[in-house]
Design an enzyme around this catalytic site. Structure first.
Site, PDB file in Angstrom:
ATOM      1  N   TYR A   1      39.603  49.718  32.694  1.00 39.17           N
ATOM      2  CA  TYR A   1      40.354  48.806  33.548  1.00 39.17           C
ATOM      3  C   TYR A   1      40.985  47.624  32.818  1.00 39.17           C
ATOM      4  O   TYR A   1      41.705  46.836  33.428  1.00 39.17           O
ATOM      5  CB  TYR A   1      39.449  48.266  34.661  1.00 39.17           C
ATOM      6  CG  TYR A   1      38.881  49.360  35.524  1.00 39.17           C
ATOM      7  CD1 TYR A   1      39.693  50.025  36.442  1.00 39.17           C
ATOM      8  CD2 TYR A   1      37.558  49.755  35.421  1.00 39.17           C
ATOM      9  CE1 TYR A   1      39.197  51.048  37.235  1.00 39.17           C
ATOM     10  CE2 TYR A   1      37.044  50.778  36.206  1.00 39.17           C
ATOM     11  CZ  TYR A   1      37.868  51.415  37.105  1.00 39.17           C
ATOM     12  OH  TYR A   1      37.377  52.422  37.883  1.00 39.17           O
TER      13      TYR A   1
ATOM     14  N   HIS B   1      47.057  52.355  40.904  1.00 42.36           N
ATOM     15  CA  HIS B   1      45.759  52.399  40.238  1.00 42.36           C
ATOM     16  C   HIS B   1      45.926  51.886  38.820  1.00 42.36           C
ATOM     17  O   HIS B   1      46.893  52.248  38.131  1.00 42.36           O
ATOM     18  CB  HIS B   1      45.196  53.824  40.197  1.00 42.36           C
ATOM     19  CG  HIS B   1      44.943  54.372  41.557  1.00 42.36           C
ATOM     20  ND1 HIS B   1      43.842  54.028  42.299  1.00 42.36           N
ATOM     21  CD2 HIS B   1      45.678  55.220  42.330  1.00 42.36           C
ATOM     22  CE1 HIS B   1      43.906  54.649  43.457  1.00 42.36           C
ATOM     23  NE2 HIS B   1      45.009  55.365  43.502  1.00 42.36           N
TER      24      HIS B   1
END
Length: 151
Positions: free
Chosen positions: A24, A102
């Site tokens: 991430y 995302h």
């Protein structure tokens, strides 16, 4: 205050910056929101940004978008992407475009992450570009809204 676009951050996304940096990155949710606000200003639009770890609260915020002037939605539903038919139903109520985003490349991750149950309610998706996924998603949403307005 009226806004143009609604940005929705789902479950666990308040933990950006503390989650697996290999997947991430290191940007926090505050960093992402600041980047989105900067891009919105460049585009000449306003944002309402909402994050929740409670699925029902997320559905209720989507419901409010029916009447609050929202012209489009960018959503990162987090893990709800893969199993929340309730969010799919809520998004399907909207008549405005929805773009799914995302941070990670979900298609290259675990098998369960490769399927989005909310995708049928979305006009498109952007994944795998970190914070850039949000910015690209906002740009794409803005383009779709402008094209629809032009007829």
């Amino acid at each position: 205050m009226p806004h143009d676009y609604l940005i929705l951050h789902g479950i666990n996304l308040n933990m950006f910056g503390r989650r697996d940096a290999r997947v991430y990155g290191t940007a926090t949710l505050e960093d992402i929101n600041a980047a989105l606000e900067k891009e919105a200003a460049r585009l000449g639009v306003t944002l309402d940004i909402f994050q929740s770890n409670v699925e029902g609260l997320m559905a209720e915020r989507i419901h409010r978008a029916l009447d609050d002037g929202t012209r489009g939605v960018v959503i990162n539903a987090g893990a709800w992407t893969h199993y929340s038919y309730g969010l799919l139903d809520a998004l399907n109520i909207l008549s405005v475009p929805v773009v799914e985003v995302h941070m990670s490349h979900v298609g290259a991750r675990e098998e369960f992450r490769r399927h989005s149950v909310i995708a049928p309610a979305c006009c498109g998706s952007v994944a795998g570009f970190g914070v850039g996924s949000y910015l690209l998603g906002l740009q794409a949403l803005h383009q779709v809204v402008r094209e629809r307005a032009a007829g």
